[in-house]
Design an enzyme around this catalytic site. Structure first.
Site, PDB file in Angstrom:
ATOM      1  N   GLY A   1      14.988  29.033 -32.500  1.00 20.90           N
ATOM      2  CA  GLY A   1      16.137  29.500 -32.890  1.00 20.90           C
ATOM      3  C   GLY A   1      16.170  30.192 -34.208  1.00 20.90           C
TER       4      GLY A   1
ATOM      5  N   LYS B   1       8.238  21.099 -34.797  1.00 19.04           N
ATOM      6  CA  LYS B   1       8.802  22.080 -35.263  1.00 19.04           C
ATOM      7  C   LYS B   1       8.426  22.852 -36.314  1.00 19.04           C
ATOM      8  CE  LYS B   1      12.729  21.167 -37.800  1.00 19.04           C
ATOM      9  NZ  LYS B   1      14.214  20.891 -38.119  1.00 19.04           N
TER      10      LYS B   1
ATOM     11  N   ASP C   1      26.878  18.340 -38.064  1.00 19.99           N
ATOM     12  CA  ASP C   1      26.514  19.162 -36.895  1.00 19.99           C
ATOM     13  C   ASP C   1      26.415  18.314 -35.618  1.00 19.99           C
ATOM     14  OD1 ASP C   1      26.239  21.317 -35.428  1.00 19.99           O
ATOM     15  OD2 ASP C   1      24.068  21.410 -35.977  1.00 19.99           O
TER      16      ASP C   1
END
Length: 405
Positions: A13, A33, A127
């Site tokens: 992303g 990540k 979120d």
């Protein structure tokens, strides 16, 4: 990084790329990540996500195992969960099945526990969506605290947060004046989606999003959201005049308690939405045994007529209760035994105006390379210095939001 062997990419992303990896020494499967942006050690420690996760520790948050910083490259090592709620829904759709309400109850019970904790600690997530709720063996955990903010921070907050379908109406006004109650709205939308198998408010842009909300809930009135009407007048906005629908007609298989909780969570007025602790006390969860941390009195062990009631953290030993067999039968946390691991292609159409520019300049997944890490600064969970936020299990075709202030 030499102790990890990469197995596959889980996604990418605007923030970077997520990999599945195996610890060569222990054989443990983890998720790594790698951020696109470079940070020094000092700047990394000052990231809002870092500060948040250094303070927060809960069984319903994805666990950070290790942080590696070397030559500006930042890698986060997380526990690897089986899948997320969206992937579970897609797997069920392929089989033309729905979740049982008891399964939905068990998941939401755990998420509200986590939210109650994070709100009590002075943060809100901003979120929440099915993709950020990760599942393994019946346990569900909240992921991606990249947009988390302090509740006592001075508003206005940033206007562009979260994913549109789960944004509360006060966020859509872009005034920056909102609170932790935006998390509760998102939970109402998620709960409805788990029962309906499609988003409750599926707008194509901000204006259409508000239209979709009005078409389901009915247009706000002075009784339902007086402050919202005043905000609308201040910016010369006129709500669509719609009567709304009966949620029971949309979700005929849902119980009366489930419908009531969704309606409460998706109240126009943020002040009328329950807190996470109040949601846990709703009749929908009446068969769950839970005492919010800030409401607990006491001793770890208390006397009962049949012996001792053992309380460890937020769980109560059912064997010590007067009717243990009945309690065990009613506990929704005993219902779930396994979770499907199937994943499906991501859904499209959730791209905001801001995200269109981001997506156009996004680096393709194939070009992402994991930096080599042979030396540098490293923290790990064993030293109690784990502190970075959980990974986001990304899916092809799904548009993810840039992280804003």
């Amino acid at each position: 990084m030499e102790k990890y062997s990469l197995t596959k990419k889980l996604g990418s992303g605007s923030f970077g790329c997520v990999w599945q990896a195996v610890n060569k020494h222990s054989g443990e499967v983890v998720a790594i990540k790698a951020l696109k942006k470079s940070y020094s050690r000092e700047k990394c420690l000052n990231l809002r996500e870092v500060k948040c996760l250094r303070k927060l520790n809960h069984p319903n948050f994805v666990k950070v195992k290790e942080l590696i910083v070397e030559k500006g490259n930042v890698l986060f090592v997380f526990e690897c969960m089986q899948c997320n709620l969206y992937q579970l829904m897609e797997a069920k759709k392929q089989k033309q099945q729905l979740f049982s309400e008891s399964a939905v109850k068990a998941w939401l019970f755990q998420v509200f526990r986590g939210l109650d904790y994070v709100h009590q600690q002075g943060y809100f997530h901003r979120d929440l969506k099915p993709e950020n709720l990760l599942v393994s063996q019946g346990t569900i955990k909240i992921a991606d605290f990249g947009l988390a903010r302090e509740i006592d921070a001075f508003p206005p907050y940033t206007e562009r947060v979260g994913t549109r379908w789960y944004q509360a109406p006060e966020i859509l006004f872009k005034s920056g004046l909102y609170s932790s109650k935006v998390d509760m709205w998102a939970m109402g939308a998620i709960m409805a989606e788990l029962l309906l198998f499609r988003p409750l408010f599926q707008g194509t842009d901000e204006a259409d999003q508000m239209y979709k909300i009005c078409s389901v809930l009915g247009s706000p009135t002075m009784n339902s959201w007086a402050d919202g009407l005043r905000q609308a007048m201040a910016i010369n906005y006129q709500f669509p005049q719609l009567s709304g629908v009966n949620l029971s007609a949309l979700m005929p298989s849902a119980s009366e308690d489930a419908i009531n909780l969704i309606e409460s969570l998706c109240s126009w007025d943020p002040c009328k939405r329950p807190t996470a602790a109040e949601a846990l006390q709703h009749p929908f969860f009446k068969r769950c045994l839970y005492v919010p941390p800030h409401l607990r009195s006491t001793p770890a062990v208390a006397a009962t007529r049949r012996g001792m009631l053992k309380q460890q953290g937020d769980r109560i030993d059912a064997e010590a209760l007067p009717y243990p067999k009945i309690v065990k039968q009613l506990s929704p946390l005993d219902i779930m035994t396994a979770v499907q691991q199937n994943s499906a292609a991501g859904r499209k159409g959730q791209q905001s105006l801001a995200n269109k520019a981001i997506a156009a300049n996004r680096q393709p997944m194939g070009q992402m390379k994991l930096p080599s890490m042979k030396a540098g600064v490293q923290w790990n969970a064993e030293s109690r210095d784990w502190f970075l936020g959980p990974f986001q299990n990304l899916e092809p075709g799904r548009i993810y939001n840039e992280k804003f202030g």
